[in-house]
Scaffold this motif. Structure first.
Motif, short mmCIF file in Angstrom:
data_model
loop_
_atom_site.label_atom_id
_atom_site.label_comp_id
_atom_site.label_asym_id
_atom_site.label_seq_id
_atom_site.Cartn_x
_atom_site.Cartn_y
_atom_site.Cartn_z
N SER A 113 0.83 -1.21 0.00
CA SER A 113 0.00 0.00 0.00
C SER A 113 0.86 1.25 0.00
O SER A 113 0.58 2.23 -0.70
CB SER A 113 -0.92 0.00 1.22
OG SER A 113 -1.82 -1.08 1.18
N THR A 140 -3.39 14.73 -0.23
CA THR A 140 -4.49 13.84 -0.61
C THR A 140 -4.31 13.41 -2.06
O THR A 140 -3.80 14.16 -2.90
CB THR A 140 -5.86 14.54 -0.47
OG1 THR A 140 -5.86 15.74 -1.27
CG2 THR A 140 -6.15 14.89 0.97
N ILE A 160 -7.00 8.95 -0.70
CA ILE A 160 -5.88 8.57 0.15
C ILE A 160 -5.36 9.84 0.83
O ILE A 160 -5.03 10.82 0.15
CB ILE A 160 -4.74 7.94 -0.67
CG1 ILE A 160 -5.25 6.71 -1.42
CG2 ILE A 160 -3.56 7.57 0.22
CD1 ILE A 160 -4.27 6.19 -2.44
N ARG A 175 2.12 8.33 8.10
CA ARG A 175 0.86 7.60 8.28
C ARG A 175 -0.03 7.91 7.09
O ARG A 175 0.14 8.90 6.38
CB ARG A 175 0.18 7.98 9.59
CG ARG A 175 0.08 9.47 9.86
CD ARG A 175 -0.34 9.72 11.30
NE ARG A 175 -0.23 11.11 11.68
CZ ARG A 175 0.88 11.68 12.17
NH1 ARG A 175 1.97 10.95 12.32
NH2 ARG A 175 0.90 12.95 12.51
N MET A 176 -1.03 7.05 6.91
CA MET A 176 -1.95 7.23 5.80
C MET A 176 -3.30 6.61 6.14
O MET A 176 -3.41 5.81 7.07
CB MET A 176 -1.39 6.58 4.53
CG MET A 176 -1.15 5.08 4.66
SD MET A 176 -0.67 4.31 3.11
CE MET A 176 -2.23 4.33 2.26
N ARG A 177 -4.31 7.00 5.38
CA ARG A 177 -5.65 6.45 5.60
C ARG A 177 -6.46 6.62 4.31
O ARG A 177 -6.24 7.57 3.54
CB ARG A 177 -6.36 7.17 6.76
CG ARG A 177 -7.75 6.61 7.06
CD ARG A 177 -8.31 7.22 8.33
NE ARG A 177 -7.60 6.77 9.52
CZ ARG A 177 -7.91 5.68 10.21
NH1 ARG A 177 -8.91 4.91 9.83
NH2 ARG A 177 -7.24 5.37 11.30
N TYR A 178 -7.38 5.68 4.10
CA TYR A 178 -8.32 5.76 2.99
C TYR A 178 -9.65 6.31 3.49
O TYR A 178 -10.16 5.88 4.52
CB TYR A 178 -8.55 4.38 2.36
CG TYR A 178 -7.36 3.84 1.61
CD1 TYR A 178 -7.24 4.05 0.23
CD2 TYR A 178 -6.38 3.12 2.26
CE1 TYR A 178 -6.15 3.54 -0.46
CE2 TYR A 178 -5.29 2.61 1.57
CZ TYR A 178 -5.18 2.83 0.22
OH TYR A 178 -4.10 2.34 -0.46
N LEU A 179 -10.21 7.26 2.75
CA LEU A 179 -11.52 7.81 3.06
C LEU A 179 -12.47 7.55 1.91
O LEU A 179 -12.09 7.68 0.74
CB LEU A 179 -11.43 9.34 3.29
CG LEU A 179 -10.55 9.86 4.41
CD1 LEU A 179 -10.59 11.38 4.41
CD2 LEU A 179 -11.01 9.31 5.76
N LEU A 199 -10.45 15.60 10.31
CA LEU A 199 -9.64 14.45 10.68
C LEU A 199 -8.77 14.75 11.90
O LEU A 199 -8.34 15.88 12.11
CB LEU A 199 -8.72 14.04 9.52
CG LEU A 199 -9.34 13.88 8.12
CD1 LEU A 199 -8.28 13.38 7.16
CD2 LEU A 199 -10.53 12.93 8.16
N SER A 242 -4.00 10.27 13.85
CA SER A 242 -4.42 8.98 13.28
C SER A 242 -4.99 9.11 11.88
O SER A 242 -5.16 8.10 11.19
CB SER A 242 -5.49 8.36 14.19
OG SER A 242 -6.65 9.19 14.22
N LEU A 243 -5.31 10.35 11.47
CA LEU A 243 -6.01 10.65 10.22
C LEU A 243 -7.41 10.04 10.20
O LEU A 243 -8.03 9.90 9.15
CB LEU A 243 -5.21 10.17 9.01
CG LEU A 243 -3.85 10.86 8.81
CD1 LEU A 243 -3.16 10.33 7.55
CD2 LEU A 243 -3.98 12.37 8.76
N LYS A 244 -7.92 9.69 11.38
CA LYS A 244 -9.27 9.16 11.50
C LYS A 244 -10.29 10.30 11.45
O LYS A 244 -10.11 11.32 12.09
CB LYS A 244 -9.42 8.40 12.81
CG LYS A 244 -10.79 7.77 13.01
CD LYS A 244 -10.84 7.01 14.33
CE LYS A 244 -12.22 6.39 14.54
NZ LYS A 244 -12.29 5.63 15.82
#
Length: 277
Positions: A4, A51, A59, A72-76, A121, A125-127
């Protein structure tokens, strides 16, 4: 996870090449959103939040400014970008305390039915902490230092003489309040196009210079803590095209906001009295 990260790194590299390093996507009624390498810079954390839009998701990544490592990274779900707050490419969305990041989506043109979305966000955590959906045409303008209040621009009319309103949104209650009324002129409707932005280091003040086709430019000074705004007219005899080349500068711990045209100082604004020199 390694796969990823590799995919993300490749996507970032391709986005930077395709956009010439800018990644900006403007719109007819707001500065737009940034996808790609620029994002928004968190100086104290040494991070840049960026983004990348995929087919059905976004992403979000925090990139170390030294070495370019992905922290860190996160999918939205959905399409979100880092908001641009002025047409010179100035980005926004990061709260003054560095704890929250606000992303925006494209909404419909003014007068057309549709939804504009925003995501708040947690930067650690990018949550997502808050997902906001508003009827109509909106864009991000500013955020309070503790991210308790978002300042969103409601686009009433587009075109050569756009009309819009800056309205505070309470993140905790979800309450959207009426327009911020200028303390000097007493009106909530504004016109013009945001050319350039300067902000105080603590994130409390957002100073935006607006160009106008038939009038002198002005600075919109927004106090994001007190929910107050002041409009300061600039007595500058400039064409609309010349107004688009103006730039704002605010030195840290200074009460002087300076206006430049091609590196030439044109005006100085006292941010205590709002006097223009």
């Amino acid at each position: 996870m390694k796969t990823s990260l590799a995919v993300l790194a490749l996507a970032l590299a391709l986005a930077a090449i395709a956009a010439g390093g800018a990644g900006a996507n403007g719109s007819p009624f707001s500065p737009g959103l940034d996808w790609g390498s620029n994002g928004v810079f968190a100086e104290r954390a040494g991070l840049r939040y960026v983004t990348i839009s995929s087919e059905n998701a976004t992403i979000v990544a925090a990139i170390r400014t030294r070495g370019g490592r992905i922290a860190r990274m996160r999918y939205l779900r959905g399409h979100f970008g880092v908001p641009l707050v002025a047409y010179d490419g100035t980005s926004g969305g990061l709260s003054g305390d560095g704890k929250r990041l606000v992303l925006g989506s494209y909404g419909p043109p003014p007068g057309i039915s549709g939804i504009t979305s925003f995501a708040v966000l947690d930067t650690k955590s990018l949550k997502p902490r808050k997902l906001i959906r508003l009827d109509g045409s909106w864009s991000f303008d500013a955020v309070a230092p503790d991210a308790s209040t978002l300042y969103l621009t409601q686009h009433v009319r587009a075109g050569a003489n756009p009309i819009y309103r800056v309205r505070p949104f309470d993140v905790r209650t979800g309450l959207l309040r009426g327009p911020i009324v200028d303390r000097l002129e007493g009106t909530g409707d504004m016109g013009g196009e945001p050319v350039t932005r300067a902000s105080s280091s603590d994130g409390r003040w957002a100073y935006t210079l607006y160009a106008r086709a038939k009038y002198e430019p002005f600075i919109h000074a927004l106090d994001t803590e007190k929910k107050e705004a002041f409009c300061i007219g600039l007595p500058l005899d400039l064409t609309r095209d010349q107004q688009w080349t103006l730039r704002l500068k605010l030195r840290e711990h200074s009460d002087r906001l300076t206006v430049y045209h091609q590196r030439r100082l044109l005006a100085t604004v006292d941010t205590d009295s709002w006097d223009v020199e």
